[in-house]
Design a protein around this motif. Structure first.
Motif, PDB file in Angstrom:
ATOM      1  N   ILE D  72       1.513  11.024  28.251  1.00 21.70           N
ATOM      2  CA  ILE D  72       2.133  11.664  27.027  1.00 21.70           C
ATOM      3  C   ILE D  72       1.156  10.955  25.774  1.00 21.70           C
ATOM      4  O   ILE D  72       1.194  12.021  24.754  1.00 21.70           O
ATOM      5  CB  ILE D  72       3.353  10.928  26.553  1.00 21.70           C
ATOM      6  CG1 ILE D  72       5.115  11.617  27.709  1.00 21.70           C
ATOM      7  CG2 ILE D  72       3.985  10.736  25.288  1.00 21.70           C
ATOM      8  CD1 ILE D  72       5.628  10.596  27.637  1.00 21.70           C
ATOM      9  N   SER D  73       0.514  10.624  26.143  1.00 17.58           N
ATOM     10  CA  SER D  73      -0.756   9.648  24.710  1.00 17.58           C
ATOM     11  C   SER D  73      -2.153  10.896  24.548  1.00 17.58           C
ATOM     12  O   SER D  73      -2.010  10.859  24.067  1.00 17.58           O
ATOM     13  CB  SER D  73      -1.096   8.859  25.295  1.00 17.58           C
ATOM     14  OG  SER D  73      -0.041   7.426  25.686  1.00 17.58           O
ATOM     15  N   SER D  75      -1.711  13.285  25.332  1.00 17.07           N
ATOM     16  CA  SER D  75      -1.253  15.128  24.217  1.00 17.07           C
ATOM     17  C   SER D  75      -1.118  14.311  22.821  1.00 17.07           C
ATOM     18  O   SER D  75      -1.237  15.920  22.098  1.00 17.07           O
ATOM     19  CB  SER D  75       0.207  15.005  24.966  1.00 17.07           C
ATOM     20  OG  SER D  75       0.377  16.468  25.321  1.00 17.07           O
ATOM     21  N   VAL D  76      -0.778  13.670  22.195  1.00 17.69           N
ATOM     22  CA  VAL D  76      -0.588  13.062  21.601  1.00 17.69           C
ATOM     23  C   VAL D  76      -2.494  12.731  20.516  1.00 17.69           C
ATOM     24  O   VAL D  76      -2.812  13.804  19.909  1.00 17.69           O
ATOM     25  CB  VAL D  76       0.234  11.629  21.063  1.00 17.69           C
ATOM     26  CG1 VAL D  76       0.014  10.849  19.605  1.00 17.69           C
ATOM     27  CG2 VAL D  76       1.288  11.659  21.520  1.00 17.69           C
ATOM     28  N   ILE D  79      -3.053  17.070  19.677  1.00 20.37           N
ATOM     29  CA  ILE D  79      -2.735  17.182  18.882  1.00 20.37           C
ATOM     30  C   ILE D  79      -3.238  16.274  17.278  1.00 20.37           C
ATOM     31  O   ILE D  79      -3.881  17.157  16.934  1.00 20.37           O
ATOM     32  CB  ILE D  79      -0.905  16.916  18.237  1.00 20.37           C
ATOM     33  CG1 ILE D  79      -0.563  17.792  17.832  1.00 20.37           C
ATOM     34  CG2 ILE D  79      -0.469  15.523  18.265  1.00 20.37           C
ATOM     35  CD1 ILE D  79       0.175  18.981  18.136  1.00 20.37           C
ATOM     36  N   MET D  80      -3.600  15.240  17.488  1.00 19.17           N
ATOM     37  CA  MET D  80      -4.404  14.601  16.581  1.00 19.17           C
ATOM     38  C   MET D  80      -6.170  15.230  16.922  1.00 19.17           C
ATOM     39  O   MET D  80      -5.845  15.097  15.546  1.00 19.17           O
ATOM     40  CB  MET D  80      -4.411  13.515  16.573  1.00 19.17           C
ATOM     41  CG  MET D  80      -2.795  12.364  16.774  1.00 19.17           C
ATOM     42  SD  MET D  80      -2.426  12.964  15.665  1.00 19.17           S
ATOM     43  CE  MET D  80      -3.511  12.125  14.411  1.00 19.17           C
ATOM     44  N   TRP D  82      -6.377  18.237  16.569  1.00 19.77           N
ATOM     45  CA  TRP D  82      -6.593  19.049  16.240  1.00 19.77           C
ATOM     46  C   TRP D  82      -6.352  19.003  14.269  1.00 19.77           C
ATOM     47  O   TRP D  82      -6.742  19.919  13.895  1.00 19.77           O
ATOM     48  CB  TRP D  82      -5.881  20.009  17.094  1.00 19.77           C
ATOM     49  CG  TRP D  82      -4.980  21.187  15.968  1.00 19.77           C
ATOM     50  CD1 TRP D  82      -5.597  22.986  15.834  1.00 19.77           C
ATOM     51  CD2 TRP D  82      -3.679  21.588  15.279  1.00 19.77           C
ATOM     52  NE1 TRP D  82      -5.251  23.401  14.880  1.00 19.77           N
ATOM     53  CE2 TRP D  82      -4.017  23.064  14.262  1.00 19.77           C
ATOM     54  CE3 TRP D  82      -3.085  20.996  15.150  1.00 19.77           C
ATOM     55  CZ2 TRP D  82      -2.985  23.532  14.102  1.00 19.77           C
ATOM     56  CZ3 TRP D  82      -1.809  21.358  14.166  1.00 19.77           C
ATOM     57  CH2 TRP D  82      -1.832  22.756  13.722  1.00 19.77           C
ATOM     58  N   VAL D  83      -5.676  18.205  14.429  1.00 17.56           N
ATOM     59  CA  VAL D  83      -4.985  18.285  13.086  1.00 17.56           C
ATOM     60  C   VAL D  83      -5.954  17.198  12.197  1.00 17.56           C
ATOM     61  O   VAL D  83      -6.488  17.789  11.501  1.00 17.56           O
ATOM     62  CB  VAL D  83      -4.113  16.541  13.141  1.00 17.56           C
ATOM     63  CG1 VAL D  83      -3.385  16.152  11.575  1.00 17.56           C
ATOM     64  CG2 VAL D  83      -2.548  17.410  13.232  1.00 17.56           C
ATOM     65  N   LYS D  86      -8.688  19.994  11.342  1.00 15.40           N
ATOM     66  CA  LYS D  86      -7.806  21.335  10.005  1.00 15.40           C
ATOM     67  C   LYS D  86      -7.932  20.238   8.818  1.00 15.40           C
ATOM     68  O   LYS D  86      -8.201  21.098   7.935  1.00 15.40           O
ATOM     69  CB  LYS D  86      -5.979  21.001  10.374  1.00 15.40           C
ATOM     70  CG  LYS D  86      -5.798  21.836  11.630  1.00 15.40           C
ATOM     71  CD  LYS D  86      -4.735  23.074  11.078  1.00 15.40           C
ATOM     72  CE  LYS D  86      -5.165  24.106  10.014  1.00 15.40           C
ATOM     73  NZ  LYS D  86      -4.972  25.202   9.925  1.00 15.40           N
ATOM     74  N   LEU D  87      -7.655  18.678   8.529  1.00 14.39           N
ATOM     75  CA  LEU D  87      -8.318  18.445   7.787  1.00 14.39           C
ATOM     76  C   LEU D  87      -9.833  17.940   7.778  1.00 14.39           C
ATOM     77  O   LEU D  87     -10.085  17.149   6.365  1.00 14.39           O
ATOM     78  CB  LEU D  87      -7.863  16.893   7.597  1.00 14.39           C
ATOM     79  CG  LEU D  87      -6.360  17.315   7.793  1.00 14.39           C
ATOM     80  CD1 LEU D  87      -5.770  15.311   7.943  1.00 14.39           C
ATOM     81  CD2 LEU D  87      -5.603  16.933   6.402  1.00 14.39           C
ATOM     82  N   ASN D 172      -9.444  27.481  15.640  1.00 19.23           N
ATOM     83  CA  ASN D 172      -8.411  28.354  17.122  1.00 19.23           C
ATOM     84  C   ASN D 172      -8.215  28.068  18.250  1.00 19.23           C
ATOM     85  O   ASN D 172      -7.255  27.821  18.564  1.00 19.23           O
ATOM     86  CB  ASN D 172      -8.101  30.119  16.869  1.00 19.23           C
ATOM     87  CG  ASN D 172      -8.145  30.217  15.297  1.00 19.23           C
ATOM     88  OD1 ASN D 172      -7.257  29.417  14.206  1.00 19.23           O
ATOM     89  ND2 ASN D 172      -8.657  31.691  14.966  1.00 19.23           N
ATOM     90  N   GLU D 175      -7.090  24.648  18.983  1.00 17.70           N
ATOM     91  CA  GLU D 175      -5.611  25.367  18.592  1.00 17.70           C
ATOM     92  C   GLU D 175      -4.922  25.413  20.286  1.00 17.70           C
ATOM     93  O   GLU D 175      -3.394  25.110  21.088  1.00 17.70           O
ATOM     94  CB  GLU D 175      -5.180  25.549  17.843  1.00 17.70           C
ATOM     95  CG  GLU D 175      -3.590  25.865  17.923  1.00 17.70           C
ATOM     96  CD  GLU D 175      -2.416  26.649  16.765  1.00 17.70           C
ATOM     97  OE1 GLU D 175      -3.685  27.810  16.666  1.00 17.70           O
ATOM     98  OE2 GLU D 175      -1.556  26.929  16.876  1.00 17.70           O
ATOM     99  N   LEU D 179      -2.034  23.730  23.191  1.00 22.16           N
ATOM    100  CA  LEU D 179      -1.709  24.099  24.023  1.00 22.16           C
ATOM    101  C   LEU D 179      -0.895  24.362  25.532  1.00 22.16           C
ATOM    102  O   LEU D 179      -0.594  23.812  26.287  1.00 22.16           O
ATOM    103  CB  LEU D 179      -1.132  26.177  23.383  1.00 22.16           C
ATOM    104  CG  LEU D 179      -0.839  25.947  21.908  1.00 22.16           C
ATOM    105  CD1 LEU D 179      -0.997  27.374  21.418  1.00 22.16           C
ATOM    106  CD2 LEU D 179       0.610  25.598  21.637  1.00 22.16           C
ATOM    107  N   HIS D 182      -0.664  20.346  26.501  1.00 21.15           N
ATOM    108  CA  HIS D 182       0.571  20.435  26.583  1.00 21.15           C
ATOM    109  C   HIS D 182       1.772  20.876  27.036  1.00 21.15           C
ATOM    110  O   HIS D 182       2.951  20.341  27.583  1.00 21.15           O
ATOM    111  CB  HIS D 182       1.174  20.908  25.329  1.00 21.15           C
ATOM    112  CG  HIS D 182       0.355  19.695  23.631  1.00 21.15           C
ATOM    113  ND1 HIS D 182      -0.073  19.175  23.350  1.00 21.15           N
ATOM    114  CD2 HIS D 182       0.144  21.069  22.722  1.00 21.15           C
ATOM    115  CE1 HIS D 182      -0.238  18.414  22.477  1.00 21.15           C
ATOM    116  NE2 HIS D 182      -0.822  19.186  22.022  1.00 21.15           N
ATOM    117  N   ASP D 185       1.618  18.973  29.952  1.00 20.31           N
ATOM    118  CA  ASP D 185       2.348  17.431  30.085  1.00 20.31           C
ATOM    119  C   ASP D 185       3.980  18.224  30.537  1.00 20.31           C
ATOM    120  O   ASP D 185       3.921  17.166  31.257  1.00 20.31           O
ATOM    121  CB  ASP D 185       1.644  17.296  29.093  1.00 20.31           C
ATOM    122  CG  ASP D 185       2.518  15.661  27.992  1.00 20.31           C
ATOM    123  OD1 ASP D 185       2.817  15.171  29.511  1.00 20.31           O
ATOM    124  OD2 ASP D 185       2.951  15.572  27.489  1.00 20.31           O
TER     125      ASP D 185
END
Ligand code: HEA
Ligand code: HEA
Ligand code: CUA
Ligand SMILES: [Cu+2]
Lengths: 100, 573, 279, 198
Positions: D72-73, D75-76, D79-80, D82-83, D86-87, D172, D175, D179, D182, D185
């Motif tokens: 689970i971690s 996965s987090v 996603i971070m 990717w975030v 983006k930033l 992309n 991302e 996917l 996740h 997961d």
């Protein structure tokens, strides 16, 4: 990506952290529930319900399914339908045998 | 999209023809490989048909290959049978229909420069070839190639010789290839349609490829899962498909037990039933294109056949257990599967009806492509209609696993699908090569094939009614109930060999037309779809079109009242 | 239609339920024939009438009527009438109404194995003895009958020889020792897969003794060849020769045959004892 | 010639190609694991001797719980990463993606100990149908983890050049990798209860 602005993204980071916390809690809950003295049927349903909630969180937020394009949702809906068929029709066929 | 004529540096031979990422080259690679496999699969059957016609008589010429004194051994017969089924379906027809035609013509018909993922496309071909080679390798391992039928029912397949393991590895590769291919096809169709090409303007062929893509995508993985389980059974000693207490040739089988042979059947048919529609849908697509083109009028009820095909694809996932009525199925669940089977026959009726009606009022040109397409209709009709009594558990009691079943599905796959594929070859050859296939040889090919193929398969219904089981090494000669109909075997085998001969004009035709055939112009058949109207013959390497076309109308605007040309291209403003 | 199908090769039916199955097969073949001829004629006519030479200019709209939808609905309706009216009840009767001894049926067990059918009769007591896979001996005890079970004492088995009485319900419990086989009696419209790990019942009632049946064959190519058990599922290299024989006796003959078997069993036991002493 | 919609979204569908592609691929993966889950249901319900219930008693729940949290971690962090991309925060991106890889490694190490412990006790896939399906399911899942790790490693080191040349396309790609990750997961979220807890 779908046009997230910087603010949106910052907001979603908060959501991600929230989801992470819920997932962790639910994991503990599942394990705890498995020590409850339930019948095998109830235990199965409880475990599946928790797992589905967790799964929905992952798919909905991490995989952005809650805001995904309908094409993708349609494909997944179709897949889900066939998945259910695949999982349970063989089993139903099995129990409908006149003889075992 | 850019108008530049030369954005490409010279490519090496390897890049251009072997490890190409151009969908057209990959399509041709698929096509050639698949044709070779088809011929090979057919050859296996021609050998087996000797044994069926003249059981236990030594085979001339090749006999020494298959057993002492030139008599084919039963285990060799079983091997060849299983491999014939596997090769024809997984290495022949599907790669030809989907890998070759789909790959080559979907991007062209939708006005795309290539498939969405060219590298994936290339790896899909190489997976397929690797799978094919692994399959062939089976012939050389001890005990010979897989011999438990293409259905590979355990426990038989679990305890079979090494060939079965090879078969499973081959299948895993082939499945991977199909998955890569189908992801690509679907994405291409959704994403790369030219401007103006809405869903209801897609050529029917593209629709069928689209639906086929979904069938491959969602039905194949369970077989992959089943394949993994069977590999575990064979290699790691598990007993997914083995119940406890099996005694094989007097020895108690030393396994933990607890598995079920029926589990395999469910997972297998979950794929294999949709798979049969994978065999037929692209064929219908090809026939649709050719009918519209050669009747010079739109396909009748275009929308209804699109809906019917989609419904067919959907339903094909919930009928699989009609192959399992005799496994001791209860009344509730068999009622379900019988009902779905009856329901699924309706869209086929709708599609065929629409195609027959399309002929009415047409101005039919009888070229070879059209002959094969027309031949498809009644042949598929016979095959499809004979599927009905099989779909009813009560009548399936008598017909299950007899030659009636063999007859049923060969009518749909051989004079059905194979004819449609021949039609496709005659129709699109000018586009692919810039040369036209010889019509005279083509017509010889058609008429001889048509006659002999019926000579093989029609008698099978008779033998099936008599109750002769399939997969019998001696064709059932020793059974009392075969007494009256066994003699048909000789005629069927002769027809099969003659059918083999009938393919010679075709092969010659391919070769000589390629070398010295009549030159084709860009729109040889005066068609309306983009591959004919906007791409040169053969299409430009690596981008297909000079300019990506824009679409303004439906796919089959032939004989539109008021237009003098007789047809309006989709891309005409 | 049944006549036509029988001319084509369908064997005559000699079981009570077989007639219903033949009826479904016939009904479907009527439907098929009707569609095939109907569409076939339409097809041939269009090919003739609308060839380019006869009809140089195609008609854009083509057929405008929607008769065909009616036809499709009709096909669907006929299919469902056959399905609901015939197919489902017949099948329900096949699998749900399996009779047992209490209903007056003759109970027999059939254990398939690679390339032979072991037929297991309960003997005089009408109760099947216990079986144990560890006791299986291909030569002397192919089904692993446990002789220490009192119920097994009078059980006897035959290989590839199934004997049944006429006009009496027969219930067979089918199982397999090794791989999947399929028990097929063409003339009785009986077929059932034998699946290892499962015991599946099937039932039928013969309407004709073997003797009478053989009489009907006199003069035909099949003369002298009675009922047989065929294996319909690929079960290995000997699949083609997994042939059993079925004899349908009159009631008296059947009893006589049973007695004979019981007698044989006694003699065998005697022999065994003799053998033991000798040793 | 360039393939359209490789990077930018197509107007009427709202997707770039790889987005649809990866989802289709995941749909097929759903059916793959679905086949195995179906086998699980089928065999478990037909299991008269109770090997499933007794077998799962032998498994190590604390370790698996730990592993669940690890995944689970990961996965987090995925996603971070990717975030961050983006930033435009490359450093953070690398940190997060690196942690994902690390966590995946931890998962595998734990799994390795679990497996060897079983082998030590003489438990192999052929011990019972339960362990057969246990080893098959977790093995296949591990192969997916390994595959994911290879891809993540690729984008972390050799593939990261693209970040400068085609930043949008790179985002992309991350991302799509996300996917996939996740999904792996998600599979574990279901594997955990059905194998260890029931
Ligand atoms: C391309 C392949 C293909 C297609 C399209 C079909 C189509 C159908 N099949 Fe078939 N089938 C196979 C390939 C195919 N099948 C194979 C390979 C097997 C054997 C596998 C094995 O065991 O090895 C098999 C086996 C099989 C069985 C199992 C038999 C058994 O083992 O006992 C059943 C049972 O329900 C069945 C039913 C059907 C039905 C109801 C259709 C329906 O979809 C058919 C619908 C079509 C129609 C109803 C025709 C309509 C036409 C008209 C109305 C026009 C008529 C006009 C003229 C003729 C002029 N098939
Ligand atoms: C797509 C599927 C397909 C196709 C097309 C065929 C085609 C043919 N099949 Fe087959 N068959 C099966 C799938 C197929 N079959 C399956 C699944 C089984 C069951 C196996 C099992 O029991 O497990 C089976 C079983 C089977 C049996 C039963 C065996 C048994 O039960 O013991 C028989 C018997 O006659 C048979 C015969 C034939 C014949 C004569 C053809 C002919 O129609 C072949 C005609 C072929 C061609 C016309 C192709 C010609 C190719 C070319 C001309 C290429 C040219 C090449 C170059 C240019 C390089 N097949
Ligand atoms: Cu037993 Cu075939
Ligand atoms: Cu089917």
């Amino acid at each position: 990506m779908s046009g997230h602005s910087v603010e949106d993204i910052k907001k979603s980071v908060k959501i991600y952290i929230g989801v992470f916390a819920s997932l962790a809690v639910l994991t503990v809950v599942t394990v705890a529930a498995s020590y409850l003295d339930l019948g095998s049927g109830e235990a199965f349903f409880l475990a599946m319900i928790i797992a589905s909630v967790k799964g929905t969180l992952v798919a909905g937020y991490f995989m952005h399914l809650f805001t995904e394009k309908t094409t993708i949702l349609a494909v997944l809906g179709l897949t889900f339908f066939f998945l259910i068929t695949l999982m349970f029709l063989p089993y139903i066929t099995f129990i409908d045998h006149p003889a075992i | 999209m850019s108008g530049h004529t030369d954005t490409h540096h010279e490519e090496s031979f390897w890049r251009k023809y072997i490890f190409s990422i151009d969908h057209k080259v990959i399509g041709i690679q698929y096509g050639i490989t698949a044709l070779v496999f088809l011929l090979f699969g057919f050859t296996l059957m021609m050998l087996m048909r000797w044994q069926l016609a003249y059981p236990e008589q030594p085979m001339p010429w090749f006999g020494w290959l298959f057993g002492e004194e030139g008599i084919m051994l039963p285990e060799v017969y079983n091997s060849l049978g299983a491999m014939h089924g596997t090769i024809m379906i997984f290495l022949g027809v599907v790669p030809l229909a989907v890998g070759a035609f789909g790959n080559y013509f979907v991007p062209l018909q939708i006005g795309a420069p290539d498939m969405a993922f060219p590298k994936l496309n290339m790896s899909s071909y190489w997976c397929y070839l690797a799978g094919g080679i692994v399959m062939m390798f089976g012939f050389f391992v001890p005990g010979g190639a897989a011999n438990s039928g293409w259905t590979s029912y355990p426990p038989l397949s679990d305890i079979a010789t090494t060939g079965q393991t090879v078969w499973l590895f081959g299948m895993v590769l082939l499945i991977t290839s199909s998955l890569l291919g189908s992801v690509n096809t679907i994405t291409t169709i959704v994403q790369l349609r030219a401007k103006g090409l809405t869903w209801m303007r897609l050529p029917f062929f593209v629709w069928t490829q689209f639906i086929t893509g979904f069938l491959l995508l969602l039905a194949f993985p369970p077989l992959e899962a089943a394949g993994v389980l069977q590999l575990m059974d064979r290699l790691a000693g598990t007993s997914f498909f083995l119940p406890s207490g099996l005694v094989v040739s007097g020895e108690l089988l030393d396994v933990s037990g607890g598995g079920s042979p029926l589990l395999w059947q469910h997972l297998f048919w979950f794929l294999a039933h949709p798979e049969v529609y994978v065999l037929i849908l692209p064929a219908m697509g090809i026939v649709g294109e050719i009918l519209a083109n050669n009747t010079r009028k739109p396909l009748w009820g275009y929308k209804s056949i699109v809906y019917a095909s989609s419904f067919l694809g959907f339903m094909s996932f919930v009928v699989w257990a009609h192959h399992m009525f005799m496994t001791g199925m209860g009344s509730t669940i068999s009622a379900f599967f019988q009902t779905t089977t009856m329901i699924i026959s309706i869209p086929s009726v709708v599609i065929l009806t629409a195609m027959f009606i399309s002929l009415w009022g047409g101005s039919i040109r009888y070229n070879t492509a059209m002959l094969f397409a027309l031949g498809f209709l009644p042949m598929f009709g016979i095959g499809g209609l004979t599927g009905l009594p099989l779909g009813i558990a009560a009548s399936d009691i008598h017909l299950h696993d007899t030659y009636y079943v063999i007859g049923h599905f060969h009518y749909v796959v051989a004079p059905g699908t194979i004819f449609a594929l021949f039609a496709g070859i005659y129709y699109w050859f000018p586009k692919m090569t810039g040369k036209v296939l010889n019509e005279r040889l083509g017509k010889i090919h058609f008429w001889t094939s048509m006659i002999f193929i019926n000579g093989i398969f029609a008698p099978m219904f008779i033998q099936g009614l008599a109750g002769i089981s399939r997969r019998l090494w001696d064709g059932g000669i020793s059974y009392a109930h075969a007494t009256d109909t066994f003699y048909l075997n000789e005629m069927m085998s002769t027809s099969a060999w003659l059918l083999g001969l009938a393919q010679i004009p075709f092969i010659i035709n391919l070769i000589i037309s390629l070398k010295s055939g009549e030159k084709a112009n860009d729109n040889h058949w005066e068609a309306t779809t983009l591959e004919w109207t906007d791409a040169p013959s053969p299409p430009l390497p690596h981008r297909n079109f000079e300019v990506i076309p824009e679409v303004h109308r439906g796919p089959y605007e032939y004989s539109v009242p008021g237009s003098d040309k007789g047809f309006i291209p989709q891309s005409e403003a | 239609m049944l006549d036509i199908l029988q001319k084509l090769g369908l064997p005559i039916n000699v079981s009570v339920h077989g007639g219903e199955i033949d009826e479904v097969i016939s009904l479907f073949h009527w439907l098929m024939l009707f569609l095939f001829i109907g569409w076939g004629l339409f097809f041939l006519y269009t090919l003739y009438r609308f060839s380019a030479s006869r009809n140089p200019k195609a008609d854009y709209a083509g057929v405008k009527s929607h008769v065909s939808s009616g036809l499709e609905v009709a096909v669907a309706l006929i299919e469902f009438v056959i399905l609901i009216g015939f197919a489902l009840p017949i099948w329900a009767n096949r699998v749900n109404d399996v009779p047992n001894k209490a209903d007056g049926a003759e109970e027999i067990r059939v254990v398939a194995q690679q390339y032979a059918w072991n037929i297991h009769y309960p003997g005089n007591d009408g109760i099947f003895g216990a079986r144990d896979v560890n006791l299986v001996d291909e030569e002397s005890n192919p089904i692993g009958l446990d002789k220490s079970d009192p119920n097994a004492a009078d059980d006897f088995t035959t290989i590839n020889q199934l004997h049944i009485p006429v006009n009496k319900q027969i219930r067979i419990d089918l199982s397999s020792k090794d791989v999947i086989h399929s028990f097929f009696l063409p003339e009785f419209r009986v077929k059932q897969d034998a699946i290892p790990g499962m015991s599946i019942p099937l039932w039928f009632e013969a309407t004709m003794t073997s003797e009478d049946y053989l009489e009907t064959l006199v003069g035909s190519a099949r003369e002298g060849k009675g009922f047989e058990i065929a294996c319909a599922q690929l079960c290995g290299l000997g699949h083609y020769r997994m042939q059993g024989f079925l004899t349908v006796h009159s009631e008296e003959d059947y009893t006589a045959w049973l007695d004979e078997q019981a007698q044989l069993l006694l003699e065998e036991d005697d022999e065994d004892e003799w053998g033991d002493d000798d040793w | 010639m360039e393939i359209p919609y490789n990077v930018e979204e197509r107007q009427d569908t709202g997707m770039y190609n790889a987005k649809l592609g990866i989802w289709l691929f995941l749909a097929s993966e759903v059916m793959l694991f679905g086949g195995l889950f179906s086998a699980y249901v089928f065999l478990r319900m037909g299991d008269i001797t109770g090997t499933f219930a007794s077998g799962s008693q032998e498994l190590n729940v604390p370790l698996a719980t730990f592993n669940t949290l690890v995944l689970i971690s990961s996965s987090v962090t995925m996603i971070m990463s990717w975030v961050s991309l983006k930033l435009g925060d490359i450093k953070k991106f690398k940190l997060h993606l690196g942690s994902t890889l690390l966590l995946a490694g931890v998962f595998l190490v734990v799994k390795y100990f679990e497996y060897t412990a079983k082998f030590h006790h003489g438990i192999y896939p052929d011990t019972s149908t339960f362990f057969a399906i246990y080893f098959t399911l977790t093995g296949l899942h591990m192969i997916h983890i390994l595959g994911g790790m290879v891809v993540i490693f690729y984008f972390l080191v050799p593939g990261s050049k693209m970040m400068k040349t085609e930043p949008e396309r790179f985002t992309n790609r991350i991302e799509t990798v996300g996917l996939y990750w996740h999904f792996v997961d998600l599979v574990w979220i279901f594997l955990f209860p059905i194998l260890y807890l029931l």
